[in-house]
Design an enzyme around this catalytic site. Structure first.
Site, mmCIF file in Angstrom:
data_model
loop_
_atom_site.group_PDB
_atom_site.id
_atom_site.type_symbol
_atom_site.label_atom_id
_atom_site.label_comp_id
_atom_site.label_asym_id
_atom_site.label_seq_id
_atom_site.Cartn_x
_atom_site.Cartn_y
_atom_site.Cartn_z
ATOM 1 N N HIS A 300 0.850 -1.199 0.000
ATOM 2 C CA HIS A 300 0.000 0.000 0.000
ATOM 3 C C HIS A 300 0.885 1.249 0.000
ATOM 4 O O HIS A 300 1.255 1.755 -1.050
ATOM 5 C CB HIS A 300 -0.923 -0.051 1.221
ATOM 6 C CG HIS A 300 -2.020 0.970 1.219
ATOM 7 N ND1 HIS A 300 -2.254 1.828 0.178
ATOM 8 C CD2 HIS A 300 -2.976 1.263 2.153
ATOM 9 C CE1 HIS A 300 -3.291 2.600 0.459
ATOM 10 N NE2 HIS A 300 -3.743 2.275 1.661
ATOM 11 N N HIS A 339 -2.410 -1.254 -11.634
ATOM 12 C CA HIS A 339 -3.140 -0.829 -10.444
ATOM 13 C C HIS A 339 -4.314 -1.769 -10.237
ATOM 14 O O HIS A 339 -4.899 -2.274 -11.196
ATOM 15 C CB HIS A 339 -3.630 0.616 -10.605
ATOM 16 C CG HIS A 339 -4.062 1.250 -9.317
ATOM 17 N ND1 HIS A 339 -5.330 1.064 -8.796
ATOM 18 C CD2 HIS A 339 -3.409 2.066 -8.449
ATOM 19 C CE1 HIS A 339 -5.422 1.740 -7.659
ATOM 20 N NE2 HIS A 339 -4.287 2.352 -7.421
ATOM 21 N N ASP A 395 2.590 5.909 -8.112
ATOM 22 C CA ASP A 395 3.817 5.634 -7.359
ATOM 23 C C ASP A 395 5.074 5.713 -8.221
ATOM 24 O O ASP A 395 6.174 5.908 -7.691
ATOM 25 C CB ASP A 395 3.737 4.249 -6.710
ATOM 26 C CG ASP A 395 2.579 4.135 -5.745
ATOM 27 O OD1 ASP A 395 2.509 4.973 -4.830
ATOM 28 O OD2 ASP A 395 1.740 3.233 -5.910
#
Length: 498
Positions: A300, A339, A395
């Site tokens: 996460h 994702h 990210d």
């Protein structure tokens, strides 16, 4: 159960799903509301247990719905964040994330997420004043931070800090004030809830900065007056006694945009954890601390750190093709692509890419950027990744920006947690006021363990060989004092008397 009939009735009739249970021949009509059906509707589908069936299946008590990892289970009705993973759409309260990132500030977005609409000038001024007024923490918090080891992970510190500061406010604890403290909607209850929201958002940057500075052995900085939310954060992180210290406006704005992008993302792991914890009507500080613990996990909040470690491992653009081939052979992991929700490009990644250019213009180009660009170029053209819809996510670029700004990698999850406090509180507040009241979350399980067994005394139990390593404890090798103590004689030494 086998559904041999499944029809959706439209037009003047009500929408419903018709299911026939072939075990009993009974037919059931399940209402469809907002393109969803109630899982509890299946409890009415009961059948006699077969002669060879386990009693633990509880067949006669109705069907259960199995959904590992909540892949297709809606646990709450929400009006906060909408995501269309197939189209790459992210909206806060209906507003496209692209418009908010370009035109808004983080605290304005925080107001939007919590209260439902963009604020008027007066309301925004009130909200900003209250949040920034509550950035100061009790002096006793310094003792807590100084008690951590010098190398403690900042997320461990932050989780503990949120939980600890909740103990400072007796009026914020339903266990002390009554379980309906936050579920009422009278002015007094709403004012008390708002005060805790101001405190948590305001203190988030202060606690995060304290976690950063305690690792460096530096004294803590009192939150300044007259700065923006992210400006105050950078000030508390970095000021070392300079007069009229003012953070870089480029970095301040970049961090503000990053905070907007990370403020909420529907029911991700940490938001779900906050709601699961909050459903017991615990105080919001404990719920936020639980959210931090969830976000701490590498699947996460640690994903952008994994991107940097991957780029470091690749080494240079010349090594990218070989790394890509290793990924295809499943020998390596491609971090920062794909994702759980988005089946196309993550809309936040485009915004971050532009922010990255602005940051690099003042910090200088990160040495990993060329490797990242080469990896991006190859992956976006390779059919292996295209067919699997593995596009860059938020990210991939955020880690590079944080690294360029000088943050250590283990601080990246903290930079994720601080803005996500807003999203957690928005969902928590919504749940406290939901129609029908708060119900404690209690998922079911499918029990597949042994049936009833009778207890055997230890002397009758047979030693088994070739046991599964997961089903027996593993002895830990001891050295130093533990080893010496094992060799010593003392009263009470010996095996269990069972």
């Amino acid at each position: 159960m086998v559904a041999n009939t499944a029809a959706v009735k439209t037009g003047k009739g009500s929408n419903s799903l018709t299911v026939t249970d072939e075990r009993t021949g009974k037919t059931f009509s399940i209402p469809i509301v907002n393109n969803s059906i109630s899982a509890t509707a299946f409890k009415q589908m009961k059948a006699p247990r077969a002669n060879d069936e386990r009693e633990e299946n509880e067949t006669e008590r109705g069907l259960r719905v199995s959904d590992k990892g909540f892949l297709n289970t809606a646990v709450i009705s929400s009006s906060i964040t909408y995501i269309d993973g197939d189209a790459g759409v992210l909206r806060y309260r209906g507003y496209p994330i692209e418009q908010l990132a370009q035109n808004s500030s983080f605290l304005e977005v925080a107001y939007l997420l919590i209260y439902g609409d963009l604020p008027t000038r007066k309301n925004l001024e009130t909200f900003e004043h209250e949040v920034m007024h509550h950035t100061i923490v009790h002096s006793d918090a310094e003792t807590l931070f100084r008690s951590f080891r010098y190398n403690a992970h900042p997320m461990s510190i932050l989780s503990s800090a949120f939980s600890a500061i909740g103990s400072f406010y007796e009026e914020a604890n339903p266990s002390l004030q009554g379980q309906n403290l936050y579920t009422k909607t009278d002015p007094k209850s709403l004012a008390n809830m708002d005060k805790q929201i101001y405190r948590l958002i305001g203190k988030a940057i202060t606690l995060a900065a304290m976690a950063y500075r305690v690792r460096q052995g530096r004294s803590f900085v009192t939150p300044p007056l007259g700065m923006s939310y992210t400006g105050s954060f950078l000030y508390q992180l970095d000021r070392a006694g300079e007069e009229r210290y003012k953070p870089s406006p480029v970095l301040e704005r970049a961090l503000d945009v990053l905070f907007i992008l990370h403020a909420d993302h529907e029911l991700n792991a940490s938001s779900t954890t906050v709601l699961q914890t909050g459903s017991s009507l615990v105080d919001p500080y404990s719920a936020v601390a639980a959210g931090c613990a969830s976000l701490y996990g590498p699947l996460h909040g640690g994903a952008n750190e994994a991107v940097i470690r991957m780029l470091i491992a690749i080494g240079s653009p010349a090594n990218v093709p070989a790394y890509i081939e290793a990924v295809k052979r499943r020998e390596k992991v491609l971090s920062g692509f794909g994702h759980r929700i988005y089946k196309t490009s993550d809309p936040r990644s485009f915004i971050i890419r532009n922010i990255a250019d602005e940051v690099f213009a003042v910090t200088g180009k990160d040495e990993l950027l060329d490797t990242a660009m080469a990896l991006h170029a190859v992956a976006m053209k390779d059919e292996y990744f295209i067919s699997r819809k593995l596009a860059p996510n938020v990210d991939f670029w955020s880690g590079l920006i944080y690294r360029a700004m000088g943050f250590p990698m283990d601080f990246f999850p903290v930079l994720f947690a601080v803005p996500r406090v807003v999203g957690w509180l928005a969902h928590w507040r919504q749940m406290m006021h939901q129609q029908g009241g708060v119900k404690i979350w209690r998922p079911r399980q499918l029990y597949v363990g042994p049936g009833k067994r009778d207890y055997l005394p230890i002397y009758k139990r047979l030693e088994e060989t070739n046991l599964d390593p997961k089903s027996t404890p593993i002895a830990v090798p001891h050295s130093g004092q533990s080893k010496r103590s094992e060799l010593a004689e003392y009263v009470g030494k010996g095996k269990s008397k069972l």
